[in-house]
Motif scaffolding. Structure first.
Motif, PDB file in Angstrom:
ATOM      1  N   PRO A 153      32.630  39.295  36.391  1.00 45.51           N
ATOM      2  CA  PRO A 153      32.304  37.720  36.528  1.00 45.51           C
ATOM      3  C   PRO A 153      30.818  37.497  36.835  1.00 45.51           C
ATOM      4  N   ARG A 154      30.236  38.719  37.047  1.00 46.39           N
ATOM      5  CA  ARG A 154      28.745  38.840  37.472  1.00 46.39           C
ATOM      6  C   ARG A 154      27.984  38.423  36.550  1.00 46.39           C
ATOM      7  N   ALA A 155      28.406  38.576  35.235  1.00 48.93           N
ATOM      8  CA  ALA A 155      27.655  38.290  33.944  1.00 48.93           C
ATOM      9  C   ALA A 155      28.064  36.528  33.573  1.00 48.93           C
ATOM     10  N   LYS A 156      26.819  35.938  33.158  1.00 48.79           N
ATOM     11  CA  LYS A 156      27.196  34.721  32.898  1.00 48.79           C
ATOM     12  C   LYS A 156      27.231  34.562  31.215  1.00 48.79           C
ATOM     13  N   THR A 157      28.438  34.167  30.769  1.00 49.71           N
ATOM     14  CA  THR A 157      28.606  34.276  29.278  1.00 49.71           C
ATOM     15  C   THR A 157      29.062  33.208  28.865  1.00 49.71           C
ATOM     16  N   HIS A 158      29.065  32.836  27.706  1.00 52.14           N
ATOM     17  CA  HIS A 158      29.765  31.583  26.868  1.00 52.14           C
ATOM     18  C   HIS A 158      31.134  31.431  26.895  1.00 52.14           C
ATOM     19  N   ASN A 159      31.754  32.599  27.408  1.00 49.92           N
ATOM     20  CA  ASN A 159      33.365  32.593  27.467  1.00 49.92           C
ATOM     21  C   ASN A 159      33.749  31.900  28.870  1.00 49.92           C
ATOM     22  N   TYR A 160      33.977  30.826  29.035  1.00 50.36           N
ATOM     23  CA  TYR A 160      34.250  30.069  30.098  1.00 50.36           C
ATOM     24  C   TYR A 160      35.680  29.538  30.321  1.00 50.36           C
ATOM     25  N   LEU A 161      36.633  30.087  29.179  1.00 55.01           N
ATOM     26  CA  LEU A 161      37.787  29.773  29.043  1.00 55.01           C
ATOM     27  C   LEU A 161      38.825  29.659  30.328  1.00 55.01           C
ATOM     28  N   ASN A 162      38.461  30.944  31.012  1.00 49.87           N
ATOM     29  CA  ASN A 162      39.587  31.075  32.359  1.00 49.87           C
ATOM     30  C   ASN A 162      39.116  29.926  33.285  1.00 49.87           C
ATOM     31  N   LEU A 163      37.541  29.733  33.570  1.00 47.49           N
ATOM     32  CA  LEU A 163      37.532  28.761  34.577  1.00 47.49           C
ATOM     33  C   LEU A 163      37.810  27.222  34.018  1.00 47.49           C
ATOM     34  N   ASP A 218      41.025  34.934  43.347  1.00 46.99           N
ATOM     35  CA  ASP A 218      40.888  36.276  42.382  1.00 46.99           C
ATOM     36  C   ASP A 218      41.987  36.828  42.303  1.00 46.99           C
ATOM     37  N   ALA A 219      41.959  38.116  41.614  1.00 46.88           N
ATOM     38  CA  ALA A 219      43.354  38.670  41.242  1.00 46.88           C
ATOM     39  C   ALA A 219      44.022  39.272  42.423  1.00 46.88           C
ATOM     40  N   ASN A 220      43.315  39.319  43.632  1.00 47.24           N
ATOM     41  CA  ASN A 220      44.091  39.664  44.798  1.00 47.24           C
ATOM     42  C   ASN A 220      44.515  38.650  45.811  1.00 47.24           C
ATOM     43  N   GLY A 221      44.302  37.341  45.507  1.00 51.20           N
ATOM     44  CA  GLY A 221      44.613  36.112  46.131  1.00 51.20           C
ATOM     45  C   GLY A 221      43.666  35.810  47.009  1.00 51.20           C
ATOM     46  N   ASN A 222      42.444  36.323  47.113  1.00 48.71           N
ATOM     47  CA  ASN A 222      41.386  35.802  47.907  1.00 48.71           C
ATOM     48  C   ASN A 222      40.516  34.540  47.154  1.00 48.71           C
ATOM     49  N   LEU A 223      40.182  33.572  47.858  1.00 44.39           N
ATOM     50  CA  LEU A 223      39.143  32.634  47.496  1.00 44.39           C
ATOM     51  C   LEU A 223      38.006  33.187  46.627  1.00 44.39           C
ATOM     52  N   CYS A 224      37.588  32.746  45.599  1.00 46.76           N
ATOM     53  CA  CYS A 224      36.527  33.244  44.691  1.00 46.76           C
ATOM     54  C   CYS A 224      35.566  32.217  44.279  1.00 46.76           C
ATOM     55  N   ASP A 231      29.049  30.153  64.159  1.00 45.31           N
ATOM     56  CA  ASP A 231      27.773  30.458  63.788  1.00 45.31           C
ATOM     57  C   ASP A 231      27.847  31.353  62.634  1.00 45.31           C
ATOM     58  N   THR A 232      28.973  31.488  61.978  1.00 46.83           N
ATOM     59  CA  THR A 232      28.983  32.351  60.740  1.00 46.83           C
ATOM     60  C   THR A 232      29.129  31.961  59.707  1.00 46.83           C
ATOM     61  N   LEU A 233      28.754  32.435  58.511  1.00 52.05           N
ATOM     62  CA  LEU A 233      29.061  31.802  57.160  1.00 52.05           C
ATOM     63  C   LEU A 233      29.770  32.840  56.552  1.00 52.05           C
ATOM     64  N   LEU A 234      30.868  32.608  55.976  1.00 46.00           N
ATOM     65  CA  LEU A 234      31.726  33.569  55.080  1.00 46.00           C
ATOM     66  C   LEU A 234      31.771  33.157  53.787  1.00 46.00           C
ATOM     67  N   THR A 235      31.523  34.164  52.873  1.00 47.51           N
ATOM     68  CA  THR A 235      31.389  33.862  51.413  1.00 47.51           C
ATOM     69  C   THR A 235      32.123  35.088  50.514  1.00 47.51           C
ATOM     70  N   PRO A 236      32.876  34.949  49.476  1.00 43.99           N
ATOM     71  CA  PRO A 236      33.263  35.938  48.720  1.00 43.99           C
ATOM     72  C   PRO A 236      32.389  37.170  48.491  1.00 43.99           C
ATOM     73  N   GLN A 237      33.006  38.177  48.320  1.00 42.07           N
ATOM     74  CA  GLN A 237      32.240  39.436  47.865  1.00 42.07           C
ATOM     75  C   GLN A 237      31.588  39.116  46.166  1.00 42.07           C
ATOM     76  N   GLU A 238      30.187  39.835  46.021  1.00 42.80           N
ATOM     77  CA  GLU A 238      29.647  39.617  44.950  1.00 42.80           C
ATOM     78  C   GLU A 238      30.356  40.030  43.868  1.00 42.80           C
ATOM     79  N   ARG A 239      31.186  41.232  43.942  1.00 41.26           N
ATOM     80  CA  ARG A 239      31.927  41.891  42.772  1.00 41.26           C
ATOM     81  C   ARG A 239      32.863  40.751  42.202  1.00 41.26           C
ATOM     82  N   TYR A 240      33.304  39.891  42.987  1.00 40.88           N
ATOM     83  CA  TYR A 240      34.325  38.898  42.329  1.00 40.88           C
ATOM     84  C   TYR A 240      33.771  37.680  41.863  1.00 40.88           C
ATOM     85  N   VAL A 241      32.481  37.247  42.131  1.00 41.94           N
ATOM     86  CA  VAL A 241      31.773  36.114  41.581  1.00 41.94           C
ATOM     87  C   VAL A 241      30.631  36.234  40.806  1.00 41.94           C
TER      88      VAL A 241
END
Length: 299
Positions: A151-161, A181-187, A200-210
């Motif tokens: 998902p780190r590549a921004k491609t024309h194939n957006y069908l999943n989204l 994501d495939a593991n059940g975590n927010l993506c 005072d903490t921000l949580l955001t998904p790992q870069e590998r999945y977005v």
């Protein structure tokens, strides 16, 4: 400047009226989604972080083994020219989405299809998000796993989204889809990254999945400058339901507050919450421009 009421775009070596930008139906980008793109926006008619967007664009091209036929500097120069030549058609209070696209072109040909184009941002359509906050809904459709396609590549194939968006909007037209994501975590969603606020903490998904957004990176820098802790980690629906606040980031929205997740209001009860407001103000200060007011002016 253009001397007509039609925008112009760059297409395979020339800047021409948009109506002249014709892509063959056998182009690989149309047939197979074998193409990459990236999108910036203007603020007060000036491009923001073009270099960072083009760096990401060329990483996407490399991942897909695509060649644009020009250097990033050449791409930047043409992008600036396309924007400049279209400014006469833009109202003073509006701004552009600006996009570079490269496909593999026709099968068997060595020449890629290269397009640089712009379109006015949909301020009126999205203005209610800044008044009411986004209603996030999680669909059954899962985000494509990085083992299948990064998902780190921004491609024309957006069908999943797109399938995820269609599912959510069929039930709630004003809702904003955020996939698991495939593991059940927010993506992520279609063109948007997610942040949760806990104290005072921000949580955001790992870069590998977005797709790691340029706005996402900007917010992470701003948050750390403000003394907030930022954790890139697996986050699930429990984390979302227990969060004080949540917000989305994207090129067009910058920072957009979240009102609810699956119908559950965030704990702070405020839209935007105090941390979201702090970061929105820091973002506006970085831009020297009040992007929230720009949206609200279109209500």
């Amino acid at each position: 400047m253009t001397d007509t009421d039609e925008r112009v775009a760059y297409h395979n070596g020339a800047i021409v009226p948009e109506s002249k930008v014709l892509v063959p139906f056998r182009d690989s980008g149309f047939l197979y989604g074998y193409a990459a793109f990236d999108t910036e926006r203007t603020f007060r008619h000036r491009l923001f972080k073009l270099e960072e967007h083009l760096e990401r664009f060329y990483r996407s091209l490399s991942y897909l083994r695509l060649e644009s036929g020009m250097s990033p500097d050449e791409m930047a120069s043409l992008t600036e020219e396309v924007v400049e030549r279209n400014l006469a058609l833009l109202d003073e209070g509006d701004d552009y989405w600006v996009t570079q696209r490269v496909s593999a072109g026709l099968r068997g040909a060595e020449r890629p299809t290269v397009i640089i184009e712009c379109v006015p941002l949909p301020f009126a359509e999205r203005a209610p998000l800044f008044r009411d906050g986004a209603q996030v809904v999680v669909p059954s459709v899962r985000r494509t796993a990085p083992e299948a396609q990064s998902p780190r590549a921004k491609t024309h194939n957006y069908l999943n989204l797109i399938l995820a968006e269609l599912e959510v909007k069929a039930a709630s037209p004003d809702a904003w889809a955020i996939l698991l994501d495939a593991n059940g975590n927010l993506c992520e969603g279609l063109g948007s990254n997610l942040f949760l606020v806990s104290g005072d903490t921000l949580l955001t998904p790992q870069e590998r999945y977005v797709l790691p957004g340029v706005s996402r990176d900007t917010v992470i820098e701003l948050a750390r400058d403000k003394g907030l802790t930022v954790e890139e980690k697996d986050i699930d629906l429990f984390d979302a339901y227990a969060a004080d606040e949540a917000f989305l980031t994207s090129t067009s929205l910058c920072i957009c507050p979240v009102q609810s997740v699956n119908g559950r209001s965030l704990r702070s009860g405020a839209v935007p919450g105090p941390v979201t407001r702090l970061l929105s103000e820091a973002y506006a200060e970085l831009l020297d421009f009040d992007f929230v007011s720009q949206y609200l002016a279109h209500l």
